[in-house]
Design a protein around this motif. Structure first.
Motif, PDB file in Angstrom:
ATOM      1  N   UNK A  31      38.105 131.235  -0.312  1.00 35.40           N
ATOM      2  CA  UNK A  31      37.449 132.530  -0.511  1.00 35.40           C
ATOM      3  C   UNK A  31      36.060 132.554   0.117  1.00 35.40           C
ATOM      4  N   UNK A  32      35.697 131.477   0.860  1.00 37.38           N
ATOM      5  CA  UNK A  32      34.372 131.422   1.470  1.00 37.38           C
ATOM      6  C   UNK A  32      34.400 131.038   2.939  1.00 37.38           C
ATOM      7  N   UNK A  33      35.367 130.221   3.322  1.00 35.42           N
ATOM      8  CA  UNK A  33      35.353 129.734   4.695  1.00 35.42           C
ATOM      9  C   UNK A  33      36.763 129.464   5.216  1.00 35.42           C
ATOM     10  N   UNK A  34      36.793 129.146   6.497  1.00 37.59           N
ATOM     11  CA  UNK A  34      38.057 128.892   7.181  1.00 37.59           C
ATOM     12  C   UNK A  34      37.914 127.629   8.014  1.00 37.59           C
ATOM     13  N   UNK A  35      38.897 126.734   7.893  1.00 40.95           N
ATOM     14  CA  UNK A  35      38.981 125.579   8.776  1.00 40.95           C
ATOM     15  C   UNK A  35      40.162 125.814   9.703  1.00 40.95           C
ATOM     16  N   UNK A  36      39.949 125.614  10.979  1.00 39.83           N
ATOM     17  CA  UNK A  36      41.012 125.807  11.966  1.00 39.83           C
ATOM     18  C   UNK A  36      41.161 124.549  12.792  1.00 39.83           C
ATOM     19  N   UNK A  37      42.394 124.081  12.929  1.00 40.46           N
ATOM     20  CA  UNK A  37      42.668 122.908  13.752  1.00 40.46           C
ATOM     21  C   UNK A  37      43.624 123.319  14.863  1.00 40.46           C
ATOM     22  N   UNK A  38      43.169 123.184  16.091  1.00 40.44           N
ATOM     23  CA  UNK A  38      44.014 123.473  17.248  1.00 40.44           C
ATOM     24  C   UNK A  38      44.883 122.244  17.484  1.00 40.44           C
ATOM     25  N   UNK A  39      46.185 122.415  17.352  1.00 42.53           N
ATOM     26  CA  UNK A  39      47.116 121.286  17.449  1.00 42.53           C
ATOM     27  C   UNK A  39      47.568 121.112  18.895  1.00 42.53           C
ATOM     28  N   UNK A  40      46.750 120.407  19.645  1.00 47.88           N
ATOM     29  CA  UNK A  40      47.029 120.216  21.069  1.00 47.88           C
ATOM     30  C   UNK A  40      46.180 119.063  21.579  1.00 47.88           C
ATOM     31  N   UNK A  41      46.376 118.721  22.836  1.00 49.54           N
ATOM     32  CA  UNK A  41      45.561 117.666  23.440  1.00 49.54           C
ATOM     33  C   UNK A  41      45.282 118.025  24.901  1.00 49.54           C
ATOM     34  N   UNK A  68      38.367 116.782  23.684  1.00 50.40           N
ATOM     35  CA  UNK A  68      39.185 117.963  23.920  1.00 50.40           C
ATOM     36  C   UNK A  68      38.513 119.257  23.483  1.00 50.40           C
ATOM     37  N   UNK A  69      37.210 119.305  23.374  1.00 47.33           N
ATOM     38  CA  UNK A  69      36.581 120.577  23.071  1.00 47.33           C
ATOM     39  C   UNK A  69      35.568 120.545  21.948  1.00 47.33           C
ATOM     40  N   UNK A  70      35.376 119.423  21.276  1.00 52.06           N
ATOM     41  CA  UNK A  70      34.347 119.323  20.248  1.00 52.06           C
ATOM     42  C   UNK A  70      34.669 120.105  18.992  1.00 52.06           C
ATOM     43  N   UNK A  71      33.611 120.547  18.306  1.00 49.39           N
ATOM     44  CA  UNK A  71      33.734 121.266  17.044  1.00 49.39           C
ATOM     45  C   UNK A  71      32.988 122.589  17.171  1.00 49.39           C
ATOM     46  N   UNK A  72      33.593 123.643  16.658  1.00 49.81           N
ATOM     47  CA  UNK A  72      32.951 124.953  16.647  1.00 49.81           C
ATOM     48  C   UNK A  72      32.615 125.303  15.208  1.00 49.81           C
ATOM     49  N   UNK A  73      31.388 125.696  14.973  1.00 53.15           N
ATOM     50  CA  UNK A  73      30.991 126.249  13.685  1.00 53.15           C
ATOM     51  C   UNK A  73      30.400 127.622  13.960  1.00 53.15           C
ATOM     52  N   UNK A  74      30.934 128.635  13.299  1.00 58.10           N
ATOM     53  CA  UNK A  74      30.492 129.996  13.589  1.00 58.10           C
ATOM     54  C   UNK A  74      30.548 130.858  12.350  1.00 58.10           C
ATOM     55  N   UNK A  75      29.637 131.820  12.267  1.00 57.84           N
ATOM     56  CA  UNK A  75      29.673 132.843  11.224  1.00 57.84           C
ATOM     57  C   UNK A  75      30.495 134.006  11.751  1.00 57.84           C
ATOM     58  N   UNK A  76      31.609 134.279  11.085  1.00 62.19           N
ATOM     59  CA  UNK A  76      32.414 135.431  11.459  1.00 62.19           C
ATOM     60  C   UNK A  76      31.906 136.657  10.709  1.00 62.19           C
ATOM     61  N   UNK A  77      32.550 137.779  10.940  1.00 62.73           N
ATOM     62  CA  UNK A  77      32.193 138.976  10.181  1.00 62.73           C
ATOM     63  C   UNK A  77      32.357 138.722   8.688  1.00 62.73           C
ATOM     64  N   UNK A  78      31.708 139.540   7.878  1.00 62.95           N
ATOM     65  CA  UNK A  78      31.753 139.398   6.417  1.00 62.95           C
ATOM     66  C   UNK A  78      31.193 138.059   5.953  1.00 62.95           C
ATOM     67  N   UNK A  79      30.379 137.410   6.800  1.00 58.98           N
ATOM     68  CA  UNK A  79      29.757 136.124   6.461  1.00 58.98           C
ATOM     69  C   UNK A  79      30.751 135.002   6.215  1.00 58.98           C
ATOM     70  N   UNK A  80      31.920 135.107   6.784  1.00 65.24           N
ATOM     71  CA  UNK A  80      32.905 134.036   6.680  1.00 65.24           C
ATOM     72  C   UNK A  80      32.509 132.932   7.656  1.00 65.24           C
ATOM     73  N   UNK A  81      32.509 131.686   7.178  1.00 65.34           N
ATOM     74  CA  UNK A  81      32.158 130.549   8.032  1.00 65.34           C
ATOM     75  C   UNK A  81      33.443 129.933   8.581  1.00 65.34           C
ATOM     76  N   UNK A  82      33.475 129.756   9.894  1.00 62.58           N
ATOM     77  CA  UNK A  82      34.610 129.129  10.560  1.00 62.58           C
ATOM     78  C   UNK A  82      34.189 127.772  11.093  1.00 62.58           C
ATOM     79  N   UNK A  83      34.999 126.760  10.824  1.00 56.97           N
ATOM     80  CA  UNK A  83      34.831 125.444  11.439  1.00 56.97           C
ATOM     81  C   UNK A  83      36.142 125.131  12.145  1.00 56.97           C
ATOM     82  N   UNK A  84      36.078 124.933  13.458  1.00 55.12           N
ATOM     83  CA  UNK A  84      37.280 124.681  14.238  1.00 55.12           C
ATOM     84  C   UNK A  84      37.157 123.365  14.995  1.00 55.12           C
ATOM     85  N   UNK A  85      38.255 122.647  15.082  1.00 53.90           N
ATOM     86  CA  UNK A  85      38.287 121.366  15.796  1.00 53.90           C
ATOM     87  C   UNK A  85      39.698 121.171  16.351  1.00 53.90           C
ATOM     88  N   UNK A  86      39.894 120.069  17.026  1.00 54.10           N
ATOM     89  CA  UNK A  86      41.184 119.745  17.631  1.00 54.10           C
ATOM     90  C   UNK A  86      41.886 118.685  16.795  1.00 54.10           C
TER      91      UNK A  86
END
Length: 198
Positions: A31-41, A68-86
């Protein structure tokens, strides 16, 4: 006051709309954030991370253990925090035979949004919604916790609210279950019993 899980789900759906095609992504939404993992190489992972980075307006921070692209941390709309990695590619997936897509993932999230909006945030505080793209289909799982002194059944009932044909069964760690949305999408449920604190 925390954001609702439904707002996070909707924010990620809009993000995926703006990304263009991505490799399969594994999402963990609270209810506060999103973790995203790109499943690729390799180059495929780098392209997907670059598209995510461009859509969020952020830069990927490099990691020494990930080329393969590092880590992304970003504030999305509605103050949702996204952390993305591979992460590692989906086991057994054949890229040319992929039956899923980024637009399909966004569509699934939109299907899940009304259901998550109806969930009891008090009983399901800290719950996580996992949406995994396996290349051949999607798996949806809602994981929640309950104090051992709480009624596991009531937390499981709250997790299954809005689902059809809900079945639950006891496990060593709490309760597992399964139900389906009116569209037919199966949702797996898990309620873990936390140890009592002295």
């Amino acid at each position: 006051m925390s954001l609702s899980m439904a707002r996070c789900v909707e924010a990620v759906a809009r993000l995926l709309d703006g990304c263009g095609p991505l490799e399969p992504v594994r999402l963990c939404v609270s209810d506060r954030d999103v973790q995203a993992e790109v499943c690729a190489s390799g180059p495929a992972a780098s392209v997907s991370m670059a598209r995510l980075s461009a859509a969020t307006g952020s830069e990927a921070a490099g990691r020494t253990d990930d080329r393969n692209g590092g880590v992304i941390t970003a504030d999305l709309e509605e103050d949702v925090v996204l952390v993305a990695a591979v992460d590692a590619p989906v086991r057994g997936a054949v890229p040319r035979l992929r039956a899923t897509s980024t637009p399909a993932a966004a569509g699934l999230l939109r299907t899940l949004a009304p259901w998550t909006a109806g969930l009891n945030q008090e009983l399901l505080s800290g719950a996580q919604l996992w949406v995994e793209d396996h290349g051949h289909g999607f798996t949806v799982r809602l994981l929640a916790t309950a104090e051992c002194s709480d009624d596991l059944e009531s937390v499981a009932a709250a997790a299954g609210a809005g689902l059809e044909q809900v079945r639950t069964w006891r496990t060593d760690s709490g309760l597992d279950g399964r139900g389906s949305l009116p569209c037919g999408q199966t949702v797996h449920l898990g309620v873990v019993c936390l140890p009592d604190h002295p």
